[in-house]
Design a protein around this motif. Sequence first.
Motif, PDB file in Angstrom:
ATOM      1  N   HIS A   1      20.196  16.817  13.417  1.00  0.00           N
ATOM      2  CA  HIS A   1      19.293  17.736  14.115  1.00  0.00           C
ATOM      3  C   HIS A   1      17.844  17.239  14.115  1.00  0.00           C
ATOM      4  O   HIS A   1      17.051  17.662  14.951  1.00  0.00           O
TER       5      HIS A   1
ATOM      6  N   GLN B   1      21.440  20.209  25.339  1.00  0.00           N
ATOM      7  CA  GLN B   1      20.162  20.700  24.818  1.00  0.00           C
ATOM      8  C   GLN B   1      20.366  21.538  23.564  1.00  0.00           C
ATOM      9  O   GLN B   1      21.320  22.262  23.470  1.00  0.00           O
ATOM     10  N   ARG B   2      19.463  21.471  22.665  1.00  0.00           N
ATOM     11  CA  ARG B   2      19.401  22.289  21.448  1.00  0.00           C
ATOM     12  C   ARG B   2      20.500  21.973  20.434  1.00  0.00           C
ATOM     13  O   ARG B   2      20.400  22.329  19.281  1.00  0.00           O
ATOM     14  N   GLN B   3      21.582  21.310  20.860  1.00  0.00           N
ATOM     15  CA  GLN B   3      22.679  21.063  19.921  1.00  0.00           C
ATOM     16  C   GLN B   3      22.666  19.634  19.377  1.00  0.00           C
ATOM     17  O   GLN B   3      23.488  19.300  18.535  1.00  0.00           O
ATOM     18  N   SER B   4      21.770  18.797  19.878  1.00  0.00           N
ATOM     19  CA  SER B   4      21.743  17.386  19.497  1.00  0.00           C
ATOM     20  C   SER B   4      23.122  16.738  19.623  1.00  0.00           C
ATOM     21  O   SER B   4      23.591  16.039  18.729  1.00  0.00           O
TER      22      SER B   4
ATOM     23  N   LYS C   1      21.676  28.437  28.744  1.00  0.00           N
ATOM     24  CA  LYS C   1      20.285  28.191  28.333  1.00  0.00           C
ATOM     25  C   LYS C   1      19.714  29.359  27.535  1.00  0.00           C
ATOM     26  O   LYS C   1      18.571  29.306  27.085  1.00  0.00           O
TER      27      LYS C   1
ATOM     28  N   ASP D   1      19.321  32.324  24.600  1.00  0.00           N
ATOM     29  CA  ASP D   1      19.428  32.387  23.141  1.00  0.00           C
ATOM     30  C   ASP D   1      20.039  33.714  22.684  1.00  0.00           C
ATOM     31  O   ASP D   1      19.463  34.426  21.866  1.00  0.00           O
TER      32      ASP D   1
ATOM     33  N   GLY E   1      24.043  24.347  26.156  1.00  0.00           N
ATOM     34  CA  GLY E   1      23.298  24.387  24.893  1.00  0.00           C
ATOM     35  C   GLY E   1      23.489  25.666  24.098  1.00  0.00           C
ATOM     36  O   GLY E   1      22.979  25.783  22.985  1.00  0.00           O
ATOM     37  N   ASN E   2      24.195  26.636  24.648  1.00  0.00           N
ATOM     38  CA  ASN E   2      24.441  27.881  23.902  1.00  0.00           C
ATOM     39  C   ASN E   2      25.817  27.776  23.232  1.00  0.00           C
ATOM     40  O   ASN E   2      26.844  27.768  23.910  1.00  0.00           O
ATOM     41  N   ASP E   3      25.827  27.693  21.899  1.00  0.00           N
ATOM     42  CA  ASP E   3      27.117  27.512  21.200  1.00  0.00           C
ATOM     43  C   ASP E   3      27.671  28.830  20.666  1.00  0.00           C
ATOM     44  O   ASP E   3      28.628  28.832  19.893  1.00  0.00           O
TER      45      ASP E   3
END
Length: 337
Positions: free
Chosen positions: A7, A32-35, A196, A198, A225-227
Motif C-alpha cells: 500500500h 485505484q485505491r487498492q494498489s 469510485k 467510498d 477501486g471499491n472492494d
Amino acid sequence: MILQLNHTTPFEIISQISFELTQGNIAHRFVQRQSVIVILGASPQLQPIIDKYHQYVQHTSETSSVYPLASKAFRQTTVVDIDGAKVGEGQFAMMAGPCSVESEKQINETADFLASKGVKILRGGAYKPRTSPYSFRGHGKQALQWMRKAADRNGMKVVTEVLDLSLLDEVMQYADMLQVGSRNMQNFYMLAELGKVDKPILLKRGMHAKVKEWLLAAEYILSGGNDQVVLCERGIRSFDPDTRNVLDLGIVPLIKELSHLPIIADPSHGTGKASRVLPMSLAAVAAGVHGLIVEVHPNPAQALSDKDQAINFETFDMLTQKLSAYTDALFETSGTY
Ligand code: PEP
Ligand code: MN
C-alpha cells in the motif's frame, strides 16, 4: 494474474510498472485505491518486470478467471464493514425494514421495533423501481431523511437503493450502504461509477442473471477501486406464476466456491409471499449465507409496495427466535441472532 502491491508503493513506481507493462504489450488495469494491477493474459515478458519490482510486490495471484478481483484466487474471504456493522465470514448481518418508506410514523415504528430485536441495518426504499408508472414510486428525499433519523435514533445503519446515478449524491448523504437493484445489475456505467464510491454496495442479482454475469457485475465495482461489495440472491424468474421468483439457494455454496465476497439472501422478493419468508430464511442460513434482507411492515395489508411479501412484527419476532439457533452456532457475532 493479479499483482498486489504494497500500500505504500509510491505513485511514480506504479506508473513505472504500468509503463513497462505497456512497453511489453501486456494488457493490464491499475485498480485505484487498492494498489492492485490486474494483468490480462499471459506473457513471458511479465516475470522480469515482477522480479525487478519485487520489493513492492506484496503477492501475486495466478488466475485466468474472467472476474479475477471477485474470484477466490485473489482472496479467501472478505468482511464488508457497513460503518461498523459487519457482514462476511463469521459475521451475520440482518437487514430489515419496509419495501418503501411510506411515512415518518411507519419508518419510526419499524426501526424502533427492529432495533429492539437487535437489528443493526435498516432497509427501506425511497426511490422505487416499479413496473407500472402509476404505482407508488417512493417519497424520495423526504423518505431518505425520515429513514436516516429513524436509524440514528436507534443507532442503526441505512441501506437503500440507488435507482439512478443522477440520485447518487443525494442518496450518499443519507445511506451507509448503497443497493443496486435487480433491474440495474447490468447497468454497467452505474456499476463503474459505484466503483469510485467510498461506501459499501449491496449488489442484488439480476432476475435473469447467470452467476458469471453477476460476478462480472461485481467485478465492475471492484475494478473501479471499491472492494466493499456484498452479493444478494433475490430470486430468479421462472415459468411458474405460483412463485413470484425462485430463491436460488443452490448458488450460495457455488458463490462461496467461486468468490470471496459475502453473500446474503432476500427471502421476501425471493418468494413474494409472507408465509414463505420464515422457512426460506432458515433455509438460506443453512445454505451458508452471511446475512438476510427481509421486508417488514407494521401493517402489511396497508403497504404501498410489495404487501404480499412483507412480514409483520410478530412474524419477524418468530423468525429471529428460530434463526438464533442457527446463527448462534455458525457465527461469531450476530446481534441477537
Ligand atoms: C427492493 O429491495 O425493494 C427491490 C426492489 O428489490 P429488487 O431489486 O431485488 O427487486
Ligand atoms: Mn420490495
